[in-house]
Design a protein around this motif. Structure first.
Motif, PDB file in Angstrom:
ATOM      1  N   TYR A 139       3.334  -3.843  -1.467  1.00 32.95           N
ATOM      2  CA  TYR A 139       4.699  -3.979  -0.949  1.00 32.95           C
ATOM      3  C   TYR A 139       5.137  -2.701  -0.230  1.00 32.95           C
ATOM      4  CZ  TYR A 139       6.118  -8.511  -2.847  1.00 32.95           C
ATOM      5  OH  TYR A 139       6.260  -9.852  -3.079  1.00 32.95           O
ATOM      6  N   ALA A 140       4.834  -1.542  -0.806  1.00 34.89           N
ATOM      7  CA  ALA A 140       5.215  -0.274  -0.184  1.00 34.89           C
ATOM      8  C   ALA A 140       4.497  -0.100   1.153  1.00 34.89           C
ATOM      9  CB  ALA A 140       4.885   0.886  -1.121  1.00 34.89           C
ATOM     10  N   ALA A 141       3.207  -0.443   1.185  1.00 31.07           N
ATOM     11  CA  ALA A 141       2.437  -0.331   2.422  1.00 31.07           C
ATOM     12  C   ALA A 141       2.992  -1.254   3.499  1.00 31.07           C
ATOM     13  CB  ALA A 141       0.970  -0.653   2.153  1.00 31.07           C
ATOM     14  N   LEU A 142       3.320  -2.475   3.126  1.00 32.95           N
ATOM     15  CA  LEU A 142       3.850  -3.435   4.084  1.00 32.95           C
ATOM     16  C   LEU A 142       5.225  -3.025   4.599  1.00 32.95           C
ATOM     17  CD1 LEU A 142       2.710  -6.780   2.416  1.00 32.95           C
ATOM     18  CD2 LEU A 142       1.827  -5.762   4.521  1.00 32.95           C
ATOM     19  N   LEU A 143       6.027  -2.402   3.755  1.00 30.78           N
ATOM     20  CA  LEU A 143       7.328  -1.888   4.185  1.00 30.78           C
ATOM     21  C   LEU A 143       7.154  -0.841   5.281  1.00 30.78           C
ATOM     22  CD1 LEU A 143      10.424  -1.548   3.828  1.00 30.78           C
ATOM     23  CD2 LEU A 143       9.915   0.146   2.050  1.00 30.78           C
ATOM     24  N   LEU A 144       6.203   0.077   5.090  1.00 29.79           N
ATOM     25  CA  LEU A 144       5.960   1.118   6.088  1.00 29.79           C
ATOM     26  C   LEU A 144       5.398   0.526   7.378  1.00 29.79           C
ATOM     27  CD1 LEU A 144       4.358   3.843   3.774  1.00 29.79           C
ATOM     28  CD2 LEU A 144       6.663   3.860   4.757  1.00 29.79           C
ATOM     29  N   ILE A 145       4.410  -0.350   7.239  1.00 31.46           N
ATOM     30  CA  ILE A 145       3.805  -0.959   8.421  1.00 31.46           C
ATOM     31  C   ILE A 145       4.842  -1.722   9.238  1.00 31.46           C
ATOM     32  CG2 ILE A 145       2.203  -2.756   9.207  1.00 31.46           C
ATOM     33  CD1 ILE A 145       0.410  -2.023   6.846  1.00 31.46           C
TER      34      ILE A 145
END
Length: 469
Positions: A345-351
């Protein structure tokens, strides 16, 4: 008063109502188009390797499945060539309807396609042919949608107007991921899902075709093309003119999109989903729900970018987005590796935040780069080439790098290279916010688009435009 002057004036109340209709039509139509496109990419990472390429072995089958995602991109320029030519000759609206029907028909037929176990080698061949039709449609659709939005808008709102069709892309991804998550949640991703559950999202496209067709038929033709047609000034061979006089703009603007596409197709192309499920063993439905979250973030960051593009300029907004992308390309995989589902979820938020900032301003900037008489060809072909160079084989390249090195560091390095390439091309182009888009101003539109031409040839700077609001 010329058309170019009219389009830079404030909107009257009736014009505002028209703008809302245009916004609704472009968002809905583009959402349907990209739902169809992304449902394929989502399924490529989940089931197509098993259903259509299984005899090749697990690893090769997955590579072949991702390759079909990329091969369709090779036909997007052809779709852009065809739609661009006819869009500059017969109009924007007609091509929007044609591309929507073509995409929906191909998607529905994929849902009815027999598998390798049923008809052998004919199954992957038919799958590839239908994916090629999707590529042709996607190549032509985007240019028409963005020009309908941007050419109807006043100069000081083009960034926002251009973000409307862009919003259809994350919405299409959200719808595709949500539909697949629903099916894998209701039907466990086992025998039943492989047997028939995966087909439902494809077959549902036939309903969306009807909705999109009715909506797009109700939209008025672009005022820029209407004026060109009224004067009988349609270009007879717009593509020839484009590559003879503006080939350098096509290359630079396509490279801008490369910086967005490579990172974007880590999610929309199915690689990150596949990595989270197959390497990190995260539950399939949970990953798809996370993809829905990513699409929602992408939607709002794209919308924000449209407003920023009007406030601080297209170029500045891009540079902020590329700076963010450069910072996150290594941490996103570290987060997934170390954090499991929360890390995903954190990675997708940044992407998704970086993607929106380098996607929202694209439509307005592309429209302001090319002259009116060849604009459909220019924006369509540039976008398609950028998609081929940046996104076409990004999932397959990432899968190959992961397989060859056993680490995501090589994938991150690849994404960093693409991001820096996009940022470099951005620095070579000039912000053209406020330049008149009508046929009376083709001489101005034809010069000053790059940083290598005299500044006085370019359109009004953002600061001057802001002072006129």
């Amino acid at each position: 008063m010329t058309l170019g002057t009219t389009m830079t004036s404030a909107l009257a109340p009736g014009d505002r109502a028209s703008q809302r209709r245009i916004a609704f039509a472009t968002i809905i139509g583009t959402t349907i188009e990209w739902y169809d496109f992304f449902i394929y990419a989502t399924s490529a990472g989940l089931v197509f390797a098993q259903l259509f390429f299984q005899p090749a072995g697990k690893e090769i089958a997955l590579l072949l499945s991702f390759a079909t995602v990329g091969i369709s991109f090779l036909f997007r320029p052809l779709g852009a060539f065809l739609a661009g030519h006819f869009g500059d000759v017969i109009g924007r609206r007609a091509m929007l309807v044609v591309t929507l029907v073509l995409m929906g028909a191909a998607t529905t037929l994929i849902g009815a396609l027999p598998t390798f176990a049923q008809i052998g080698i004919a199954a992957p061949i038919c799958l590839l042919l239908l994916r090629i039709l999707q590529g042709l449609s996607a190549g032509g659709e985007w240019g028409g949608a963005v020009l309908m939005a941007v050419e109807h808008a006043p100069a000081h709102r083009r960034g926002r107007a251009g973000s409307w069709p862009q919003l259809g892309v994350p919405l299409g991804f959200l719808l595709a991921s949500g539909m697949t998550a629903l099916m894998t949640g209701v039907i466990s991703p086992g025998a039943a899902y492989l047997q028939w559950g995966w087909r439902v999202p494809f077959l549902a496209s036939v309903i969306l075709i009807v909705v999109g067709f009715v909506i797009r038929r109700s939209v008025e033709e672009s005022p820029v093309f209407a004026e060109i047609a009224k004067r009988g000034k349609q270009a007879s061979l717009p593509i020839v003119t484009l590559f003879k006089r503006y080939w350098h703009l096509v290359i630079l603007a396509a490279l801008v999109f490369v910086g967005n596409g490579a990172l974007g197709y880590m999610t929309t192309g199915g690689f990150l989903n596949s990595y989270a499920i197959n390497v990190q063993s995260i539950d399939t439905t949970a990953v798809l729900i996370a993809a829905v979250f990513a699409a929602a973030v992408w939607f709002f960051s794209t919308l924000l970018a449209g407003y920023l593009a009007d406030a601080i300029g297209r170029r500045n907004t891009f540079l902020i987005g590329f700076a963010l992308q450069a910072v996150i390309v290594f941490p996103i995989f570290w987060l997934v590796d170390a954090g499991g589902l929360p890390g995903l979820y954190a990675a997708l938020l940044l992407i998704s935040t970086g993607l929106g900032l380098t996607y929202g301003p694209l439509a307005a900037w592309y429209a302001e780069i090319f002259p009116a008489s060849i604009r459909f060809s220019g924006v369509s072909i540039t976008y398609a080439l950028g998609a081929v160079l940046g996104g076409a084989f990004a999932p397959m390249i990432a899968q190959m790098l992961l397989g060859a090195t056993g680490t995501t560091a090589a994938v991150s390095a690849y994404l960093l290279f693409a991001t820096l390439l996009g940022a470099g091309a951005t620095l070579c182009l000039r912000d053209r916010s406020g330049i008149p888009l009508g046929p009376d101003h083709e001489a101005e539109q034809a010069s000053g688009a790059t940083m290598f031409t005299p500044r006085e040839a370019a359109g009004a700077p953002v600061g001057e435009l802001a002072g006129k609001r």
